[in-house]
Scaffold this motif. Sequence first.
Motif, mmCIF file in Angstrom:
data_model
loop_
_atom_site.group_PDB
_atom_site.id
_atom_site.type_symbol
_atom_site.label_atom_id
_atom_site.label_comp_id
_atom_site.label_asym_id
_atom_site.label_seq_id
_atom_site.Cartn_x
_atom_site.Cartn_y
_atom_site.Cartn_z
ATOM 1 N N PRO A 195 0.838 -1.204 0.000
ATOM 2 C CA PRO A 195 0.000 0.000 0.000
ATOM 3 C C PRO A 195 0.874 1.255 0.000
ATOM 4 C CG PRO A 195 -0.063 -1.080 2.149
ATOM 5 C CD PRO A 195 0.674 -1.999 1.227
ATOM 6 N N GLY A 196 0.416 2.262 -0.721
ATOM 7 C CA GLY A 196 1.176 3.511 -0.788
ATOM 8 C C GLY A 196 0.864 4.254 -2.064
ATOM 9 N N GLY A 197 1.558 5.369 -2.281
ATOM 10 C CA GLY A 197 1.326 6.149 -3.485
ATOM 11 C C GLY A 197 2.147 7.413 -3.530
ATOM 12 N N ALA A 198 1.779 8.296 -4.437
ATOM 13 C CA ALA A 198 2.566 9.475 -4.739
ATOM 14 C C ALA A 198 2.598 10.471 -3.584
ATOM 15 C CB ALA A 198 2.017 10.157 -5.987
ATOM 16 N N VAL A 199 3.757 11.079 -3.409
ATOM 17 C CA VAL A 199 3.951 12.144 -2.421
ATOM 18 C C VAL A 199 3.440 13.448 -3.027
ATOM 19 C CG1 VAL A 199 5.655 13.442 -1.086
ATOM 20 C CG2 VAL A 199 5.972 10.971 -1.461
ATOM 21 N N ASP A 200 2.480 14.077 -2.376
ATOM 22 C CA ASP A 200 1.966 15.363 -2.848
ATOM 23 C C ASP A 200 3.028 16.444 -2.681
ATOM 24 O OD1 ASP A 200 -0.475 14.241 -3.472
ATOM 25 O OD2 ASP A 200 -1.436 14.866 -1.595
ATOM 26 N N HIS A 201 2.864 17.516 -3.440
ATOM 27 C CA HIS A 201 3.813 18.621 -3.342
ATOM 28 C C HIS A 201 3.837 19.184 -1.924
ATOM 29 C CE1 HIS A 201 6.299 21.883 -4.936
ATOM 30 N NE2 HIS A 201 5.651 22.668 -4.087
ATOM 31 N N GLY A 202 5.028 19.241 -1.339
ATOM 32 C CA GLY A 202 5.202 19.775 0.003
ATOM 33 C C GLY A 202 4.916 18.797 1.108
ATOM 34 N N GLU A 203 4.472 17.591 0.788
ATOM 35 C CA GLU A 203 4.089 16.612 1.804
ATOM 36 C C GLU A 203 5.296 15.818 2.282
ATOM 37 O OE1 GLU A 203 0.470 13.383 2.325
ATOM 38 O OE2 GLU A 203 1.543 13.420 0.406
ATOM 39 N N ASP A 204 5.375 15.599 3.597
ATOM 40 C CA ASP A 204 6.411 14.733 4.136
ATOM 41 C C ASP A 204 6.063 13.294 3.777
ATOM 42 O OD1 ASP A 204 7.856 12.988 6.051
ATOM 43 O OD2 ASP A 204 8.476 14.884 6.943
ATOM 44 N N PRO A 205 7.012 12.511 3.230
ATOM 45 C CA PRO A 205 6.703 11.121 2.857
ATOM 46 C C PRO A 205 6.184 10.273 4.010
ATOM 47 C CG PRO A 205 8.780 11.814 1.881
ATOM 48 C CD PRO A 205 8.369 12.906 2.817
ATOM 49 N N ASN A 206 6.586 10.596 5.253
ATOM 50 C CA ASN A 206 6.030 9.888 6.403
ATOM 51 C C ASN A 206 4.510 10.051 6.472
ATOM 52 O OD1 ASN A 206 8.227 8.862 8.530
ATOM 53 N ND2 ASN A 206 9.021 10.651 7.470
ATOM 54 N N HIS A 207 4.031 11.233 6.116
ATOM 55 C CA HIS A 207 2.588 11.480 6.107
ATOM 56 C C HIS A 207 1.937 10.801 4.904
ATOM 57 C CE1 HIS A 207 3.586 15.439 8.431
ATOM 58 N NE2 HIS A 207 3.731 14.356 9.172
ATOM 59 N N THR A 208 2.649 10.786 3.781
ATOM 60 C CA THR A 208 2.118 10.138 2.583
ATOM 61 C C THR A 208 1.784 8.682 2.838
ATOM 62 O OG1 THR A 208 3.504 11.556 1.179
ATOM 63 C CG2 THR A 208 2.571 9.595 0.165
ATOM 64 N N VAL A 209 2.719 7.955 3.443
ATOM 65 C CA VAL A 209 2.524 6.519 3.614
ATOM 66 C C VAL A 209 1.365 6.240 4.564
ATOM 67 C CG1 VAL A 209 4.169 6.147 5.509
ATOM 68 C CG2 VAL A 209 3.772 4.341 3.854
ATOM 69 N N VAL A 210 1.177 7.081 5.578
ATOM 70 C CA VAL A 210 0.038 6.920 6.496
ATOM 71 C C VAL A 210 -1.266 7.226 5.762
ATOM 72 C CG1 VAL A 210 -1.048 7.809 8.589
ATOM 73 C CG2 VAL A 210 1.421 7.398 8.542
ATOM 74 N N ARG A 211 -1.288 8.325 5.018
ATOM 75 C CA ARG A 211 -2.496 8.741 4.290
ATOM 76 C C ARG A 211 -2.887 7.702 3.244
ATOM 77 N NH1 ARG A 211 -2.614 10.868 -0.498
ATOM 78 N NH2 ARG A 211 -0.446 11.609 -0.479
ATOM 79 N N GLU A 212 -1.924 7.266 2.434
ATOM 80 C CA GLU A 212 -2.230 6.330 1.355
ATOM 81 C C GLU A 212 -2.632 4.954 1.882
ATOM 82 O OE1 GLU A 212 -2.353 6.336 -1.945
ATOM 83 O OE2 GLU A 212 -1.907 8.451 -2.278
ATOM 84 N N THR A 213 -1.999 4.500 2.958
ATOM 85 C CA THR A 213 -2.376 3.201 3.517
ATOM 86 C C THR A 213 -3.807 3.228 4.036
ATOM 87 O OG1 THR A 213 -0.078 2.715 4.120
ATOM 88 C CG2 THR A 213 -1.779 1.439 5.226
ATOM 89 N N ALA A 214 -4.181 4.316 4.695
ATOM 90 C CA ALA A 214 -5.558 4.447 5.174
ATOM 91 C C ALA A 214 -6.537 4.463 4.005
ATOM 92 C CB ALA A 214 -5.696 5.715 6.003
ATOM 93 N N ALA A 215 -6.201 5.191 2.952
ATOM 94 C CA ALA A 215 -7.104 5.306 1.803
ATOM 95 C C ALA A 215 -7.270 3.972 1.080
ATOM 96 C CB ALA A 215 -6.587 6.362 0.836
ATOM 97 N N GLU A 216 -6.195 3.186 0.986
ATOM 98 C CA GLU A 216 -6.242 1.952 0.206
ATOM 99 C C GLU A 216 -6.686 0.732 1.003
ATOM 100 O OE1 GLU A 216 -2.918 2.860 -3.248
ATOM 101 O OE2 GLU A 216 -2.379 1.519 -1.600
ATOM 102 N N THR A 217 -6.563 0.788 2.333
ATOM 103 C CA THR A 217 -6.859 -0.407 3.133
ATOM 104 C C THR A 217 -7.875 -0.185 4.244
ATOM 105 O OG1 THR A 217 -5.159 -0.068 4.846
ATOM 106 C CG2 THR A 217 -4.457 -1.105 2.763
ATOM 107 N N GLY A 218 -8.133 1.050 4.633
ATOM 108 C CA GLY A 218 -9.007 1.324 5.758
ATOM 109 C C GLY A 218 -8.327 1.228 7.106
#
Length: 316
Positions: free
Chosen positions: A42-65
């Motif tokens: 699970p994971g995905g693209a890092v938004d502009h200005g986003e810390d990758p640590n936040h990306t992985v948390v956000r994308e995992t929640a979106a893709e898996t619940g």
Amino acid sequence: MTTTLTPLRRIAAYAVCVDSHDRVLLVRASTRSGTPGTWSLPGGAVDHGEDPNHTVVRETAAETGLSVTVTGLQDVLADMRALPERGITIHTDRLVYRVSVRGGTLTDRVERPTDLARWFTRAEAARLPLRAFTARALDLPASSADVVPDEPPEFPSFYAVPGPDGLHRAQRFAAYAVCTDPEGRVLLTRVADGYPGAGCWHLPGGGTDYGEQPGAALIRELVEETGQAGRLVELLGVASHRDAASLGPEGYPIDWHGVRAFYRVVVDQPAPPRVADVGGSTSEARWFAPAELGALPAERLTEVTAEAVQAARLTP
């Protein structure tokens, strides 16, 4: 032939999530993705200005619940894949994090790029069509091959595009070295005039080329900027920094987002530093004894250099 495809670059962050039964969390690509039916972390693209640590948390929640927390950095790698049906080829710099589950309920998705999320044992995962980067992260054989471009396309290391507010934006992945020699000296480079941080001392390294692995890019940059032949020892971490109005040789403000991987590098046979890439962003390179480095005022170091020096405990 894939050489006529339009090249794109992106930075992405992924989660290696293992439960108490030693099962790993994977998601399946839907028909809306470029690789339907394959399984990946699970994971995905890092938004502009986003810390990758936040990306992985956000994308995992979106893709898996599931809500997760980052527990560490596992790997940084890059790959290319061609999508001829879309007319593009993509270079992705992938940051792979270890995470643990805080809560939530495993959820399937409809009409999204991933449609299923499931737990698998390693033996079960080995029988799935895994994306290559996922197989590498899990130390499993890759059973599905991405289409790779015939050769890396021409693509600038610096690429700014107009943002929604009219200000140009640039997102760049780079690799830098916390570089020492057998005497414990630290190698730094001085930022040239006309570049952000001009006159400050900086870590050797820089942006990676299209199709280039971060470790290989770092060793190349080390030679170009300092004339030193180094060897990679370990990955130290990843940092994210946004400068909302950086001003460089382009002559206009740029909303700049840099994602940087830091490595410990050793130069076994140091030589007098020599800048081979004359006219670039580096004007000087120099070895510093730990006491000399500790005596430098904070304002003479770039922000990322000061953080790296402190984290690596290179000063007395």
